[in-house]
Scaffold this motif. Structure first.
Motif, short mmCIF file in Angstrom:
data_model
loop_
_atom_site.label_atom_id
_atom_site.label_comp_id
_atom_site.label_asym_id
_atom_site.label_seq_id
_atom_site.Cartn_x
_atom_site.Cartn_y
_atom_site.Cartn_z
N VAL A 1 0.85 -1.19 0.00
CA VAL A 1 0.00 0.00 0.00
C VAL A 1 0.88 1.24 0.00
CG1 VAL A 1 -1.77 1.29 1.25
CG2 VAL A 1 -1.86 -1.21 1.20
N PHE A 2 0.55 2.18 -0.86
CA PHE A 2 1.24 3.47 -0.93
C PHE A 2 0.20 4.58 -0.82
CE2 PHE A 2 3.74 0.37 -3.18
CZ PHE A 2 5.05 0.65 -2.82
N VAL A 3 0.47 5.55 0.02
CA VAL A 3 -0.43 6.70 0.20
C VAL A 3 0.32 7.95 -0.25
CG1 VAL A 3 -1.81 8.04 1.83
CG2 VAL A 3 -1.60 5.56 2.12
N ASP A 4 -0.18 8.60 -1.27
CA ASP A 4 0.47 9.77 -1.87
C ASP A 4 1.93 9.48 -2.18
OD1 ASP A 4 -1.87 11.28 -1.75
OD2 ASP A 4 -1.44 11.97 0.28
N GLY A 5 2.20 8.24 -2.59
CA GLY A 5 3.54 7.86 -3.00
C GLY A 5 4.44 7.34 -1.90
N VAL A 6 3.96 7.29 -0.66
CA VAL A 6 4.76 6.84 0.48
C VAL A 6 4.30 5.45 0.90
CG1 VAL A 6 5.46 7.31 2.86
CG2 VAL A 6 5.15 9.21 1.24
N SER B 1 -4.69 8.23 -3.06
CA SER B 1 -4.48 9.67 -3.22
C SER B 1 -5.39 10.38 -2.23
CB SER B 1 -4.81 10.07 -4.66
OG SER B 1 -4.79 11.46 -4.84
N THR B 2 -4.84 11.29 -1.41
CA THR B 2 -5.61 11.96 -0.37
C THR B 2 -5.94 13.40 -0.77
OG1 THR B 2 -3.65 12.77 0.82
CG2 THR B 2 -4.49 10.56 1.39
N ALA B 3 -7.00 13.93 -0.14
CA ALA B 3 -7.45 15.30 -0.39
C ALA B 3 -6.93 16.22 0.71
CB ALA B 3 -8.98 15.35 -0.44
N GLY B 4 -6.65 17.46 0.35
CA GLY B 4 -6.16 18.43 1.32
C GLY B 4 -5.78 19.73 0.63
N ASP B 5 -5.21 20.64 1.40
CA ASP B 5 -4.82 21.93 0.84
C ASP B 5 -3.65 21.81 -0.13
OD1 ASP B 5 -6.78 23.15 2.36
OD2 ASP B 5 -5.42 23.57 4.04
N GLN B 6 -2.77 20.85 0.12
CA GLN B 6 -1.61 20.64 -0.73
C GLN B 6 -1.89 19.57 -1.78
OE1 GLN B 6 1.74 22.09 -0.91
NE2 GLN B 6 1.48 20.91 -2.80
N GLN B 7 -1.47 19.83 -3.00
CA GLN B 7 -1.56 18.82 -4.05
C GLN B 7 -0.24 18.05 -4.10
OE1 GLN B 7 -3.18 21.91 -7.05
NE2 GLN B 7 -3.89 19.96 -7.86
N HIS C 1 -3.90 -0.92 -8.35
CA HIS C 1 -5.22 -0.34 -8.05
C HIS C 1 -5.04 1.10 -7.57
CE1 HIS C 1 -9.26 -0.72 -5.66
NE2 HIS C 1 -9.39 0.01 -6.76
N PHE C 2 -5.70 2.04 -8.22
CA PHE C 2 -5.57 3.44 -7.89
C PHE C 2 -6.91 3.97 -7.37
CE2 PHE C 2 -2.43 2.35 -10.96
CZ PHE C 2 -1.30 3.04 -10.58
N VAL C 3 -6.88 4.55 -6.17
CA VAL C 3 -8.08 5.10 -5.55
C VAL C 3 -7.77 6.50 -5.05
CG1 VAL C 3 -8.94 2.82 -4.88
CG2 VAL C 3 -7.55 4.14 -3.28
N GLY C 4 -8.82 7.28 -4.84
CA GLY C 4 -8.62 8.64 -4.35
C GLY C 4 -9.76 9.09 -3.47
N GLU C 5 -9.42 9.84 -2.42
CA GLU C 5 -10.46 10.44 -1.60
C GLU C 5 -11.22 11.47 -2.41
OE1 GLU C 5 -8.30 10.18 2.80
OE2 GLU C 5 -8.42 12.11 1.74
N GLU C 6 -12.47 11.73 -2.02
CA GLU C 6 -13.25 12.75 -2.70
C GLU C 6 -12.56 14.10 -2.58
OE1 GLU C 6 -17.80 14.61 -2.76
OE2 GLU C 6 -17.26 12.98 -1.38
N GLY C 7 -12.37 14.76 -3.70
CA GLY C 7 -11.70 16.05 -3.70
C GLY C 7 -10.20 15.97 -3.91
N ALA C 8 -9.63 14.78 -3.93
CA ALA C 8 -8.19 14.65 -4.18
C ALA C 8 -7.88 15.15 -5.58
CB ALA C 8 -7.76 13.20 -4.02
N ALA C 9 -6.83 15.95 -5.70
CA ALA C 9 -6.45 16.53 -6.99
C ALA C 9 -4.94 16.41 -7.16
CB ALA C 9 -6.90 17.98 -7.08
#
Length: 446
Positions: free
Chosen positions: A96-101, A174-180, A202-210
């Motif tokens: 599992v990788f979250v935002d590349g980590v 992929s997570t959502a937040g102020d930073q892309q 498998h690629f997934v993203g939180e709502e609003g992740a950009a």
């Protein structure tokens, strides 16, 4: 790689120059783990070209300036993410990788068979020799950019005559937040003679992740090896996603690729297979469902470099609202590569009068003893078929939904992992104009 070659005389407009400055700043801020030369090489190649332009043939339908405009950063620590509903229910070795980590706590690599090496790249003392082997002077800009930020991803090596007993499941969140955020994972797969493995990306993203994901997957298949590769994209509707896959096959090897795209604002997939041994076989199975103002571009290349090789490609697109899809498939048969069979088909279903698709199947043949075909079609649902279902008491919206699912089902028939097929079917049903409820109407448990 197939994301179009570096051209050192390429024009660089204001957007491209801004992108170069942004990526250069991030590149210089990245700490080095003995990868300075490798990364510098990648960045130099990227800087020689910059972002591709719609003036280039391979990118004329896909504008990637949004990637250069955003202020992406590299994640330096693990971010929290709720992945309970995102992960597929698969009995598999899991990374599992979250935002590349890399997320070690959510990953599971216990019980690997003898002869199998599987690990995140960040936990290796040095990158495998295979890293960058596909990156030559004519590499595309995104492949070069991936190398500029080298260091994380997955390494899978299977020894001779070893069959990996469970799939390898790699989840990229992929997570959502102020930073892309941006991530540049590299997936390396090496299968020795008669080895076999299944890999699910498998690629997934939180709502609003950009965020921006720039993936490169390299595969090397020795004689008689078998590789089943699944790429399921359920990214956020605002995520940007570029992926390059290149596989080199030796004699009697078999490669099956399943490319299933159901998310993302801007998605580009480049898939390139080199058939370099007699008896090698490649199958491409693709499905993309685009809605809103989403854009999905699939470019595929199958190079038949020797005689007696086989390829079969079937891509289907479903487009709604003001979405745009692109399919460019190329089958190349080298001179004297006789007794080759190469088949290609792309069919597209438009659910809206404003949806658009550009399709370009290509055959380039320099041998005379071959069996090849290609075709493309674009249309809407058959109203006679809708009427036939309605005459049997099925409501109009259900009839249209069932026909759309049947259209997608031909691609899913090749899917050997039930959890993947079921996820796609439910997602397709939920993305239809009336958010069709699949449960209870049809049985998809088989």
């Amino acid at each position: 790689m197939s994301d179009t070659a570096i051209r050192r005389d390429a024009p660089q407009g204001a957007a491209t120059n801004a992108a170069l400055g942004h990526f250069d700043k991030a590149f210089k801020a990245q700490t080095s783990a003995g990868l300075t030369e490798l990364r510098q090489h990648g960045f130099d190649l990227f800087a020689a070209h910059g972002l591709p332009s719609i003036r280039e043939e391979a990118w004329k339908y896909t504008d990637v300036r949004a990637i250069g405009k955003a202020n992406f950063a590299l994640a330096s620590s693990l971010h929290s993410a709720n992945l309970d509903d995102s992960q597929l229910d698969i009995n598999a070795y899991r990374l599992v990788f979250v935002d590349g980590v890399f997320d070690a706590e959510r990953s599971s690599l216990d019980g690997l068979p003898e002869g199998v090496t599987l690990s995140p790249l960040s936990q290796r003392d040095e990158l495998p020799q295979q890293f960058g082997s596909q990156l030559a002077a004519n590499a595309g800009p995104f492949t070069a950019l991936n190398q500029a930020f080298a260091g994380e991803g997955v390494y899978l090596d299977v020894a001779r005559n070893v069959e990996l007993n469970k799939p390898v499941y790699v989840l990229f969140a992929s997570t959502a937040g102020d930073q892309q955020w941006m991530s540049h994972p590299r997936v390396l797969v090496s299968l020795a003679d008669n080895a076999s493995a299944t890999l699910v990306e498998h690629f997934v993203g939180e709502e609003g992740a950009a965020n921006f994901t720039n993936l490169v997957t390299e595969g090397t298949l020795a004689r008689g090896a078998r590789f089943d590769h699944y790429k399921l994209n359920e990214a956020s509707d605002q995520d940007l996603h570029v992926a390059n896959l290149k596989v080199e096959q030796r004699g009697d090897s078999l490669f099956k690729q399943h490319n299933l795209t159901l998310g993302g604002s801007l998605v580009r997939n480049d898939i390139d297979t080199e058939l370099n041994g007699e008896g090698a076989q490649t199958e491409y199975h693709g499905l993309f469902f685009v809605k809103g103002r989403g854009h999905v571009d699939n470019h595929t290349v199958v190079n038949h470099n020797v005689a007696r090789t086989f390829s079969n490609e079937n891509y289907k697109g479903i487009l709604n609202d003001r979405a745009r899809g692109v399919f460019n498939g190329r089958v190349y048969i080298k001179q004297d590569a006789q007794q080759v069979r190469g088949y290609q088909n792309n069919a597209n279903l438009l659910l809206s009068d404003r949806a658009e698709v550009d399709t370009k199947p290509e055959l380039e043949i320099y041998a005379d003893d071959v069996l090849c075909s290609h075709g493309a079609s674009t249309g809407q649902l058959d109203e006679d078929a809708v009427f036939a279902l309605r005459a049997r008491g099925i409501a109009d919206e259900h009839a249209r939904a069932l026909l759309t699912l049947a259209f997608a089902g031909e691609v899913l028939e090749s899917t050997a992992i039930a959890a993947v097929a079921q996820r796609v079917e439910r997602r397709v049903a939920g993305m239809l104009p009336d958010r069709f409820d699949l449960e209870g109407l049809v049985d998809i448990s088989a």
